[in-house]
Enzyme design. Structure first.
Site, PDB file in Angstrom:
ATOM      1  N   HIS A 148      26.132  67.862 -15.922  1.00  0.00           N
ATOM      2  CA  HIS A 148      25.630  69.142 -15.411  1.00  0.00           C
ATOM      3  C   HIS A 148      25.075  68.974 -13.983  1.00  0.00           C
ATOM      4  O   HIS A 148      25.285  69.819 -13.111  1.00  0.00           O
ATOM      5  CB  HIS A 148      24.504  69.671 -16.305  1.00  0.00           C
ATOM      6  CG  HIS A 148      24.919  70.007 -17.713  1.00  0.00           C
ATOM      7  ND1 HIS A 148      24.466  69.319 -18.808  1.00  0.00           N
ATOM      8  CD2 HIS A 148      25.738  70.975 -18.207  1.00  0.00           C
ATOM      9  CE1 HIS A 148      24.972  69.833 -19.917  1.00  0.00           C
ATOM     10  NE2 HIS A 148      25.756  70.848 -19.577  1.00  0.00           N
TER      11      HIS A 148
ATOM     12  N   GLY B  81      33.036  72.518 -15.235  1.00  0.00           N
ATOM     13  CA  GLY B  81      33.475  71.133 -15.384  1.00  0.00           C
ATOM     14  C   GLY B  81      34.886  71.029 -15.946  1.00  0.00           C
ATOM     15  O   GLY B  81      35.279  71.804 -16.822  1.00  0.00           O
TER      16      GLY B  81
HETATM   17  P1  AMP Z   1      27.809  73.188 -21.477  1.00  0.00           P
HETATM   18  O1  AMP Z   1      26.336  73.168 -21.236  1.00  0.00           O
HETATM   19  O2  AMP Z   1      28.284  72.075 -22.359  1.00  0.00           O
HETATM   20  O3  AMP Z   1      28.327  74.545 -21.857  1.00  0.00           O
HETATM   21  O4  AMP Z   1      28.483  72.859 -20.082  1.00  0.00           O
HETATM   22  C1  AMP Z   1      28.151  73.586 -18.925  1.00  0.00           C
HETATM   23  C2  AMP Z   1      29.093  73.187 -17.809  1.00  0.00           C
HETATM   24  O5  AMP Z   1      28.994  71.782 -17.580  1.00  0.00           O
HETATM   25  C3  AMP Z   1      30.561  73.466 -18.146  1.00  0.00           C
HETATM   26  O6  AMP Z   1      31.218  73.931 -16.976  1.00  0.00           O
HETATM   27  C4  AMP Z   1      31.078  72.106 -18.556  1.00  0.00           C
HETATM   28  O7  AMP Z   1      32.470  71.940 -18.352  1.00  0.00           O
HETATM   29  C5  AMP Z   1      30.294  71.204 -17.638  1.00  0.00           C
HETATM   30  N1  AMP Z   1      30.212  69.848 -18.186  1.00  0.00           N
HETATM   31  C6  AMP Z   1      29.768  69.478 -19.409  1.00  0.00           C
HETATM   32  N2  AMP Z   1      29.894  68.150 -19.583  1.00  0.00           N
HETATM   33  C7  AMP Z   1      30.451  67.664 -18.436  1.00  0.00           C
HETATM   34  C8  AMP Z   1      30.848  66.365 -17.979  1.00  0.00           C
HETATM   35  N3  AMP Z   1      30.704  65.296 -18.753  1.00  0.00           N
HETATM   36  N4  AMP Z   1      31.370  66.256 -16.749  1.00  0.00           N
HETATM   37  C9  AMP Z   1      31.543  67.350 -15.966  1.00  0.00           C
HETATM   38  N5  AMP Z   1      31.180  68.589 -16.318  1.00  0.00           N
HETATM   39  C10 AMP Z   1      30.650  68.752 -17.535  1.00  0.00           C
END
Ligand code: AMP
Length: 285
Positions: free
Chosen positions: A36, A146
């Site tokens: 994040h 991401g």
């Molecule tokens: P989430 O909180 O899991 O819904 O993720 C929020 C954002 O962070 C989304 O755009 C995800 O794709 C991105 N994200 C989560 N994990 C990763 C990671 N390991 N590397 C890059 N981006 C990430």
């Protein structure tokens, strides 16, 4: 860092910035990790003000999924966001975003039924709906997503294109742990034993990469056979190679070298925890 905990506050504060400074939005569900924070850094490079939203979106969870037990770690999230210099946290509650009478949802097309959509019906409609609301409330000039959730990224790109939304979408490569496991808030569900088992996911990606390096004439079928072998004993929801922005399943007999934008996608369950990963096969040929 200013915490905007209602839609009204966010609209007031961010509405005053609009047109004077650029606003980048990083939508998250919290339980923040280095992945994040990398999104935040990318947002900071392209924008004067960065808003991170933390909202566990009930619309994108199925009835038997982990909405209730999804980790909520606001205090440490706030510390992390302050440490990287985020100016605004948007932290609305469910009732504010979905008041009584809320009744419209974005209907994602065919892309929403592929890959994860097969196992999570309605999931991408929920994602697209909340993102549309977040973009609008925050008056974002750009938003960062991401590649870890590559299908989601493509759904959002289509949403912006199809509804002529006045913002740009940037993507950030997947950030990984030392053994290659993609960082994810859900990794904390894994027991020590399960965490060791989860290493099979990055190992499978490495095997495919090695195979393509050695046999540039590999077909889709060859790589999927290697993936299946590598994943034996693991509960696999899907292992697929897709072609193109709409993530259509590639024909098994196709040579990877003949495809324009081949990508490998994987979803497994380790115990009760669902893990997803993906990688482009384009640069590897
Ligand atoms: P989430 O909180 O899991 O819904 O993720 C929020 C954002 O962070 C989304 O755009 C995800 O794709 C991105 N994200 C989560 N994990 C990763 C990671 N390991 N590397 C890059 N981006 C990430």
């Amino acid at each position: 860092m200013l915490v905007l905990d209602t839609i009204r506050k966010a609209q007031e504060v961010l509405g005053q910035l609009k047109g004077k400074e650029t606003i980048a939005l990083v939508p998250t569900m919290g339980c923040l990790h280095e992945g994040h924070l990398e999104l935040v850094r990318l947002a900071q490079k392209h924008s004067q003000k960065v808003v991170v939203s933390i909202f566990v979106n009930p619309l994108q969870f199925g009835a038997n999924e982990d909405f209730d037990k999804y980790p909520r770690t606001l205090e440490s999230d706030v510390e992390k966001l302050k440490s990287v210099g985020v100016q605004y946290l948007f932290y609305p509650n469910v009732h504010d975003l979905y008041p009584d009478g809320f009744s419209n949802q974005v209907q994602v097309g065919e892309l929403g039924n592929r890959l994860c959509g097969r196992f999570r019906p309605g999931h991408f409609n929920g994602v697209a709906t909340v993102c549309l609301k977040l973009f609008e409330i925050c008056r974002a000039d750009l938003a960062v997503f991401g590649e870890k959730d590559f299908q989601q990224l493509q759904v959002i790109r289509n949403l912006v294109r199809d509804f002529n939304l006045p913002l740009s979408i940037l993507s950030c490569p997947t950030i990984r742990e030392n053994d290659g496991l993609a960082m994810s808030s859900r990794n904390r569900y894994l027991s020590q034993k399960e965490r060791e088992l989860a290493g099979v996911v990055p190992k499978t990606l490495r095997r495919l990469r090695d195979e393509l390096g050695t046999y540039p004439s590999a077909t889709v079928y060859d790589l999927l056979a290697t993936a299946r072998k590598s994943l034996s004993g693991i509960e696999v929801q899907y292992a697929e190679i897709t072609e193109g922005a709409n993530l259509k399943t590639a024909a098994e007999e196709a040579l990877i070298s003949d495809l324009t934008s081949p990508r490998f996608f994987l979803a497994v369950k380790i115990g009760n925890t669902r893990l997803i990963d993906n990688m482009s096969l384009k640069e590897l040929r």
